[in-house]
Design an enzyme around this catalytic site. Sequence first.
Site, PDB file in Angstrom:
ATOM      1  N   ASP A 114      47.792  45.120  38.637  1.00  0.00           N
ATOM      2  CA  ASP A 114      46.826  45.357  37.499  1.00  0.00           C
ATOM      3  C   ASP A 114      47.846  45.745  36.411  1.00  0.00           C
ATOM      4  OD1 ASP A 114      43.675  46.734  37.602  1.00  0.00           O
ATOM      5  OD2 ASP A 114      44.641  47.086  35.723  1.00  0.00           O
ATOM      6  N   ASP A 150      50.335  41.576  34.110  1.00  0.00           N
ATOM      7  CA  ASP A 150      49.263  41.173  33.255  1.00  0.00           C
ATOM      8  C   ASP A 150      49.074  39.780  33.463  1.00  0.00           C
ATOM      9  OD1 ASP A 150      47.864  40.265  30.953  1.00  0.00           O
ATOM     10  OD2 ASP A 150      49.417  41.218  29.585  1.00  0.00           O
ATOM     11  N   VAL A 151      47.649  39.647  34.157  1.00  0.00           N
ATOM     12  CA  VAL A 151      47.476  38.240  34.497  1.00  0.00           C
ATOM     13  C   VAL A 151      47.524  37.046  33.234  1.00  0.00           C
ATOM     14  CG1 VAL A 151      45.806  39.064  36.493  1.00  0.00           C
ATOM     15  CG2 VAL A 151      45.098  38.381  34.270  1.00  0.00           C
ATOM     16  N   THR A 193      30.986  50.435  37.370  1.00  0.00           N
ATOM     17  CA  THR A 193      32.304  50.591  37.303  1.00  0.00           C
ATOM     18  C   THR A 193      32.797  51.024  35.816  1.00  0.00           C
ATOM     19  OG1 THR A 193      32.554  48.330  36.302  1.00  0.00           O
ATOM     20  CG2 THR A 193      32.632  48.522  38.946  1.00  0.00           C
ATOM     21  N   LYS A 248      33.050  33.015  32.242  1.00  0.00           N
ATOM     22  CA  LYS A 248      32.747  33.141  33.820  1.00  0.00           C
ATOM     23  C   LYS A 248      32.429  31.726  34.343  1.00  0.00           C
ATOM     24  CE  LYS A 248      34.045  37.621  34.530  1.00  0.00           C
ATOM     25  NZ  LYS A 248      34.977  37.753  35.198  1.00  0.00           N
ATOM     26  N   ASN A 270      40.566  38.880  40.219  1.00  0.00           N
ATOM     27  CA  ASN A 270      39.488  39.654  39.864  1.00  0.00           C
ATOM     28  C   ASN A 270      39.502  40.477  38.492  1.00  0.00           C
ATOM     29  OD1 ASN A 270      37.025  41.838  40.566  1.00  0.00           O
ATOM     30  ND2 ASN A 270      38.699  42.927  40.344  1.00  0.00           N
ATOM     31  N   TYR A 291      32.579  35.837  27.102  1.00  0.00           N
ATOM     32  CA  TYR A 291      32.356  36.230  28.709  1.00  0.00           C
ATOM     33  C   TYR A 291      31.601  35.271  29.540  1.00  0.00           C
ATOM     34  CZ  TYR A 291      31.760  39.592  32.356  1.00  0.00           C
ATOM     35  OH  TYR A 291      32.063  40.105  33.789  1.00  0.00           O
TER      36      TYR A 291
HETATM   37  N1  LIG Z   1      30.778  45.769  36.411  1.00  0.00           N
HETATM   38  C1  LIG Z   1      30.050  44.745  36.475  1.00  0.00           C
HETATM   39  O1  LIG Z   1      28.815  44.913  36.149  1.00  0.00           O
HETATM   40  C2  LIG Z   1      30.694  43.245  36.696  1.00  0.00           C
HETATM   41  C3  LIG Z   1      29.580  42.372  36.853  1.00  0.00           C
HETATM   42  C4  LIG Z   1      30.150  41.090  37.047  1.00  0.00           C
HETATM   43  C5  LIG Z   1      31.266  40.775  36.908  1.00  0.00           C
HETATM   44  N2  LIG Z   1      32.112  41.811  36.801  1.00  0.00           N
HETATM   45  C6  LIG Z   1      33.774  41.249  36.876  1.00  0.00           C
HETATM   46  O2  LIG Z   1      34.270  42.067  37.892  1.00  0.00           O
HETATM   47  C7  LIG Z   1      35.636  42.145  37.711  1.00  0.00           C
HETATM   48  C8  LIG Z   1      35.999  43.632  37.879  1.00  0.00           C
HETATM   49  O3  LIG Z   1      35.563  44.332  36.995  1.00  0.00           O
HETATM   50  P1  LIG Z   1      35.069  45.987  37.240  1.00  0.00           P
HETATM   51  O4  LIG Z   1      33.593  46.056  36.971  1.00  0.00           O
HETATM   52  O5  LIG Z   1      35.424  46.427  38.367  1.00  0.00           O
HETATM   53  O6  LIG Z   1      35.724  46.660  35.940  1.00  0.00           O
HETATM   54  P2  LIG Z   1      36.943  47.573  35.836  1.00  0.00           P
HETATM   55  O7  LIG Z   1      37.205  47.770  34.484  1.00  0.00           O
HETATM   56  O8  LIG Z   1      36.734  48.966  36.817  1.00  0.00           O
HETATM   57  O9  LIG Z   1      38.366  46.883  36.485  1.00  0.00           O
HETATM   58  C9  LIG Z   1      38.737  45.607  35.853  1.00  0.00           C
HETATM   59  C10 LIG Z   1      40.194  45.849  36.186  1.00  0.00           C
HETATM   60  O10 LIG Z   1      40.908  44.858  35.291  1.00  0.00           O
HETATM   61  C11 LIG Z   1      42.269  45.386  34.798  1.00  0.00           C
HETATM   62  N3  LIG Z   1      42.709  44.194  34.022  1.00  0.00           N
HETATM   63  C12 LIG Z   1      42.157  44.365  32.704  1.00  0.00           C
HETATM   64  N4  LIG Z   1      43.007  43.327  31.871  1.00  0.00           N
HETATM   65  C13 LIG Z   1      43.884  43.093  32.809  1.00  0.00           C
HETATM   66  C14 LIG Z   1      45.115  42.280  32.824  1.00  0.00           C
HETATM   67  N5  LIG Z   1      45.275  41.396  31.592  1.00  0.00           N
HETATM   68  N6  LIG Z   1      45.972  41.933  33.846  1.00  0.00           N
HETATM   69  C15 LIG Z   1      45.629  42.623  35.039  1.00  0.00           C
HETATM   70  N7  LIG Z   1      44.748  43.379  35.052  1.00  0.00           N
HETATM   71  C16 LIG Z   1      43.807  43.801  34.136  1.00  0.00           C
HETATM   72  C17 LIG Z   1      41.796  46.587  34.177  1.00  0.00           C
HETATM   73  O11 LIG Z   1      42.877  47.280  34.072  1.00  0.00           O
HETATM   74  C18 LIG Z   1      40.974  47.367  35.537  1.00  0.00           C
HETATM   75  O12 LIG Z   1      41.661  48.018  36.271  1.00  0.00           O
HETATM   76  C19 LIG Z   1      35.926  41.465  36.411  1.00  0.00           C
HETATM   77  O13 LIG Z   1      36.517  40.444  36.178  1.00  0.00           O
HETATM   78  C20 LIG Z   1      34.521  41.749  35.600  1.00  0.00           C
HETATM   79  O14 LIG Z   1      34.252  40.684  34.643  1.00  0.00           O
HETATM   80  C21 LIG Z   1      31.613  43.094  36.716  1.00  0.00           C
END
Ligand SMILES: NC(=O)c1ccc[n+]([C@@H]2O[C@H](COP(=O)([O-])OP(=O)(O)OC[C@H]3O[C@@H](n4cnc5c(N)ncnc54)[C@H](O)[C@@H]3O)[C@@H](O)[C@H]2O)c1
Length: 252
Positions: free
Chosen positions: A37, A63-64, A190, A159, A90, A155
């Site tokens: 992360d 940093d991805v 989240t 996706k 993710n 977004y």
């Molecule tokens: N929460 C939702 O409703 C939802 C729905 C569909 C998809 N998603 C997807 O699920 C995944 C996880 O999201 P979440 O809901 O757990 O949110 P979250 O914000 O809790 O987690 C996302 C994580 O990604 C990390 N991150 C951001 N940019 C980064 C980078 N450049 N390099 C490395 N890490 C990085 C953040 O620090 C964070 O810890 C994401 O891809 C999000 O788009 C979430």
Amino acid sequence: MDSGSRKVAIVTGGASGIGRATALLLAGEGTRLVVADVGEAGGEETANLIRARGGEAVFVRTDVTKDSDCAALVATALERFGRLDIAFNNAGVIGYAAFTADYGVENWQRVIDVNLTGVFNCMTHEIRAMKAAGGAIVNTASIMGKLGAPGGSAYCAAKHGVIGLTRAAALEYGRDGIRINAVCPGYVETAMTVGDGSIFPKRKLQAGIDRAAIRRMASPDEVAAAVAWLVSEKSAFVTGEALTVDGGVSAG
Ligand SMILES: NC(=O)c1ccc[n+]([C@@H]2O[C@H](COP(=O)([O-])OP(=O)(O)OC[C@H]3O[C@@H](n4cnc5c(N)ncnc54)[C@H](O)[C@@H]3O)[C@@H](O)[C@H]2O)c1
């Protein structure tokens, strides 16, 4: 089982939300974890939680959007644990909501860089590491990878792109024993959606709950369970799939 024969997984975005829930679930099944992360405090906390429960984990600040970070992440997994079996790509960001003409190039670039190019960066190194012995990769897409959403052009584009990338790579590497799937969550509780400082539009969340057959948001654990299935032997004949986990939002 001796330690060296236990599976090794990378989880990006592992500091929080769906990533942390998945890292904890996989670790509870005996998998050794490489948590990645940009968030150092959260990433270390996930690794500490795993160790406190008797598991093995290391955090690697990653940093991805940077290919060199993703290369170092995979190299660390191999150096530390000697193998790579599972990768959950993710990490993601939501971006500021705006209609397309007002979206802004910077906003667009950031969302595409993290959510799509970040998955590509990780996959290239993971696939090279898995080619000899096979493995399972899951990429986080979204129901916004299958549907449009006003105000979320980058977004949605990112996706949708993750699903296309997943399918192309699944076709390329099936013969190497690497299965590659995507998970498409609906609305999940989240930091991204309900956390302090979340920029997710609140009225959209309520609308999402109202559209779900199961009238609530998902917990991160419910998405983690689907990911754990996709990386397990139980889904041995599943590849190139984009598995929706949305409580029925997209069924109607
Ligand atoms: N929460 C939702 O409703 C939802 C729905 C569909 C998809 N998603 C997807 O699920 C995944 C996880 O999201 P979440 O809901 O757990 O949110 P979250 O914000 O809790 O987690 C996302 C994580 O990604 C990390 N991150 C951001 N940019 C980064 C980078 N450049 N390099 C490395 N890490 C990085 C953040 O620090 C964070 O810890 C994401 O891809 C999000 O788009 C979430």
